[in-house]
Design a protein around this motif. Structure first.
Motif, short mmCIF file in Angstrom:
data_model
loop_
_atom_site.label_atom_id
_atom_site.label_comp_id
_atom_site.label_asym_id
_atom_site.label_seq_id
_atom_site.Cartn_x
_atom_site.Cartn_y
_atom_site.Cartn_z
N LEU B 257 0.82 -1.22 0.00
CA LEU B 257 0.00 0.00 0.00
C LEU B 257 0.84 1.26 0.00
N GLU B 258 1.97 1.19 0.70
CA GLU B 258 2.81 2.37 0.80
C GLU B 258 3.37 2.75 -0.58
N LEU B 259 3.83 1.72 -1.30
CA LEU B 259 4.36 1.97 -2.65
C LEU B 259 3.25 2.46 -3.58
N LEU B 260 2.08 1.83 -3.45
CA LEU B 260 0.95 2.24 -4.29
C LEU B 260 0.61 3.70 -4.03
N TYR B 261 0.54 4.03 -2.74
CA TYR B 261 0.21 5.40 -2.35
C TYR B 261 1.21 6.40 -2.96
N LYS B 262 2.48 6.05 -2.84
CA LYS B 262 3.52 6.95 -3.38
C LYS B 262 3.39 7.05 -4.90
N ALA B 263 3.10 5.92 -5.55
CA ALA B 263 2.95 5.92 -7.01
C ALA B 263 1.78 6.82 -7.42
N VAL B 264 0.68 6.71 -6.68
CA VAL B 264 -0.50 7.52 -7.02
C VAL B 264 -0.24 9.00 -6.79
N VAL B 265 0.44 9.30 -5.69
CA VAL B 265 0.68 10.71 -5.36
C VAL B 265 1.69 11.35 -6.32
N THR B 266 2.72 10.56 -6.70
CA THR B 266 3.78 11.16 -7.55
C THR B 266 3.51 10.98 -9.05
N GLY B 268 0.21 10.00 -10.52
CA GLY B 268 -1.20 9.64 -10.52
C GLY B 268 -1.77 9.38 -11.90
N ASP B 269 -1.44 10.22 -12.87
CA ASP B 269 -2.02 10.08 -14.21
C ASP B 269 -1.66 8.72 -14.82
N ALA B 270 -0.37 8.34 -14.67
CA ALA B 270 0.08 7.07 -15.25
C ALA B 270 -0.62 5.89 -14.57
N VAL B 271 -0.76 5.97 -13.23
CA VAL B 271 -1.41 4.86 -12.50
C VAL B 271 -2.87 4.76 -12.95
N ARG B 272 -3.53 5.90 -13.02
CA ARG B 272 -4.94 5.88 -13.44
C ARG B 272 -5.07 5.35 -14.88
N ALA B 273 -4.08 5.68 -15.70
CA ALA B 273 -4.13 5.23 -17.10
C ALA B 273 -4.13 3.71 -17.17
#
Lengths: 266, 282
Positions: B257-266, B268-273
């Protein structure tokens, strides 16, 4: 259904309020007894050698209004603190039930406890005073005159004023999360001063040869047979206004408090 | 269970929510993640009716929380981050407060207290912060409200208690109950929540179920330069580079979750894509 006023829930609230604050109430009662004892000791020292019961009634009302104001100003101090506010506001009861519970403690219970404490301390003081007078022939104790109906009327006015002031301090405790007693007292003083100033302005506007009260104006005129012209509100409206002035303040303040409680955000 | 539409909320001039919409259903444990000051606690207080929206609507179990009707309040409970408990014994606290919650179970409460190893002879004010919090969590769970809101529930809990907390919460949820946990201690919620909502600057940055995340995202240690270059997020770890990447090969990896959170925060557009691509492909 359970969103309407429920006496069963009110009972649970009273139970909860009492037991969660039992220690505070016990210490407050002791403080009242202690302060009254000090006041009576002071009276004993200062009022002699000819003691008059009238002085004790002054003490009674002073303590009632002052103590009641302080206690009422603490009614909703939990709303000034987020943790306590959340605990209180999320409790499943209506705002009206919570308000009624608070009024029962700050106005009804306080008055009963104060009166009992006062008469307890007074009885002990009078008992000691009687012994003192026996051994000091130069001193005396005069009981207050029984004023009969007039006395009970004055008492009624005082009690109405007390309940209205209590309601105003309860309202103040919702408005002012800190120093509610001090700020409400300042607001009260400002309102009284504004009213006095308004009356003073009215006197300036009105003719010099007149006297007036809340419901009538008497303009003196030497040319008239009866010597004055009287302007007055009808007796029905007069009695309605008097009734309002006596009894309406507290319900008005309670209603505003209830509205403020519903609007309260934490 | 909870329908939030176009929520606008501000503290005087500080805007917190600017058109937030969210829907939460019964039978799930939702994790509400976000940086400090992004409005997680504010959202919980809006949901329970302690704050009123400036614009938009909040509906919880078909009711408007801001009215604070008893019918609503006896079906929700909040474990606030900073909370108040009166100076009474645990037994008295329950005696005085449980009657307001029709579904309260004394048996469950005692079971939770045992689980958390709470000594009951002390008054609440004589307990440590962690112990008080555990009493409140136990009480909140035993109230069996349809909605349970928890704001940073693991703050102040020791390692063993955090583990017990996860166990207790996992056992408490059923199809009629919704639990919303707001936290910035994301590690504490791993293996507990089944849907993650990340809030940032008053908006929903990310909102996915754990199943969907597991299908679409991989968390792994990588030494492959191309994989690292294509990753959604990377950070050095003792074993190598920890990366978050699209799960193109549908591999099973352990959710971090911590990595996911960091990925989304830094990023976000790529993760959502990655997730949008999934929906587009379906």
């Amino acid at each position: 259904m359970s969103d309407t006023f429920s006496f069963s829930r009110l009972g649970k609230l009273i139970n909860k309020q009492f037991f969660e604050n039992a220690r505070l109430y016990a210490f407050s009662t002791l403080a009242i007894v202690g302060l009254l004892a000090i006041s009576f000791a002071f009276w004993f020292e200062m009022a002699g050698p000819n003691y008059n019961e009238d002085g004790t009634y002054m003490m009674f009302f002073l303590g009632l209004f002052l103590g009641g104001g302080v206690f009422a100003a603490m009614s909703f101090n939990m709303l000034g603190n987020r943790d306590k506010g959340i605990y209180w506001l999320t409790l499943p009861a209506t705002h009206l039930e919570k308000l009624v519970c608070t009024i029962l403690f700050t106005t009804v219970a306080f008055t009963i406890i104060y009166c009992l404490s006062f008469f307890l301390v007074k009885s002990v003081t009078i008992m000691l005073l009687t012994e003192y007078i026996k051994s000091n022939p130069g001193s005396s104790y005069v009981k207050a005159n029984n004023l009969g109906n007039e006395g009970s009327l004055v008492m009624r006015y005082f009690m109405c004023a007390f309940i209205a002031i209590q309601a105003f301090y309860i309202l103040g405790s919702v408005y002012f999360s800190r120093y509610a007693f001090v700020i409400t007292s300042v607001v009260t003083a400002a309102l009284i001063f504004s009213f006095a100033y308004y009356v003073h302005l009215l006197e300036d506007i009105l003719p010099d040869n007149s006297s007036w009260n809340l419901v009538s104006l008497r303009e003196y005129n030497e040319n008239r047979e009866d010597g004055y012209r009287l302007y007055s509100i009808s007796p029905a409206i007069t009695s309605f206004l008097k009734y309002l002035l006596q009894f309406a303040w507290a319900p008005i303040f309670w209603f505003i408090t209830w509205v403020r409680l519903r609007e309260k955000e934490i | 269970m909870i329908k939030i539409k176009n929520l606008h909320f501000a503290y005087k001039k500080r805007k917190i929510f600017n058109g937030l919409s969210l829907s939460l259903k019964a039978g799930h444990i939702y994790g509400l993640l976000g940086k400090n000051g992004t409005g997680k606690s504010t959202l919980l207080r809006c949901i329970i009716g302690l704050l009123f929206p400036d614009e938009g609507t909040i509906e919880v179990m078909g009711m408007t929380p801001g009215k604070r009707h008893p019918d609503f309040l006896h079906n929700v409970f909040i474990v606030a981050e900073e909370f108040y408990l009166p100076d009474v014994s645990v037994e008295r606290f329950v005696k005085l407060n449980a009657p307001f919650y029709p579904n309260f179970s004394q048996e469950q409460f005692m079971q939770y207290l045992d689980e958390f190893e709470i000594p009951q002879e002390n008054t609440l004010q004589n307990m440590s912060y962690g112990q008080k919090k555990k009493v409140l969590i136990s009480f909140g769970l035993a109230c069996n409200t349809a909605l349970l809101l928890m704001d940073e529930p693991t703050n102040g809990l020791d390692i063993m208690s955090k583990s017990k907390f996860r166990k207790v919460i996992a056992g408490a949820v059923d199809e009629n109950k919704c639990i919303v946990i707001s936290t910035h201690q994301v590690k504490d919620l791993e293996s507990l929540i089944d849907r993650i909502t990340i809030i940032d600057e008053g908006k929903i940055l990310f909102d996915q179920t754990i199943d969907s995340i597991n299908r679409q995202i991989q968390f792994k240690i990588s030494f492959d330069q191309q994989e690292i270059a294509e990753s959604l997020y990377k950070e050095p770890s003792l074993q190598g580079l920890a990366i978050v990447t699209a799960n193109t090969e549908v591999e099973d990896t352990r959710l971090d979750l911590e990595l996911l959170y960091k990925a989304v925060v830094t990023n976000g557009d790529a993760v959502r894509a990655v997730f949008n691509h999934q929906y587009a492909g379906q």
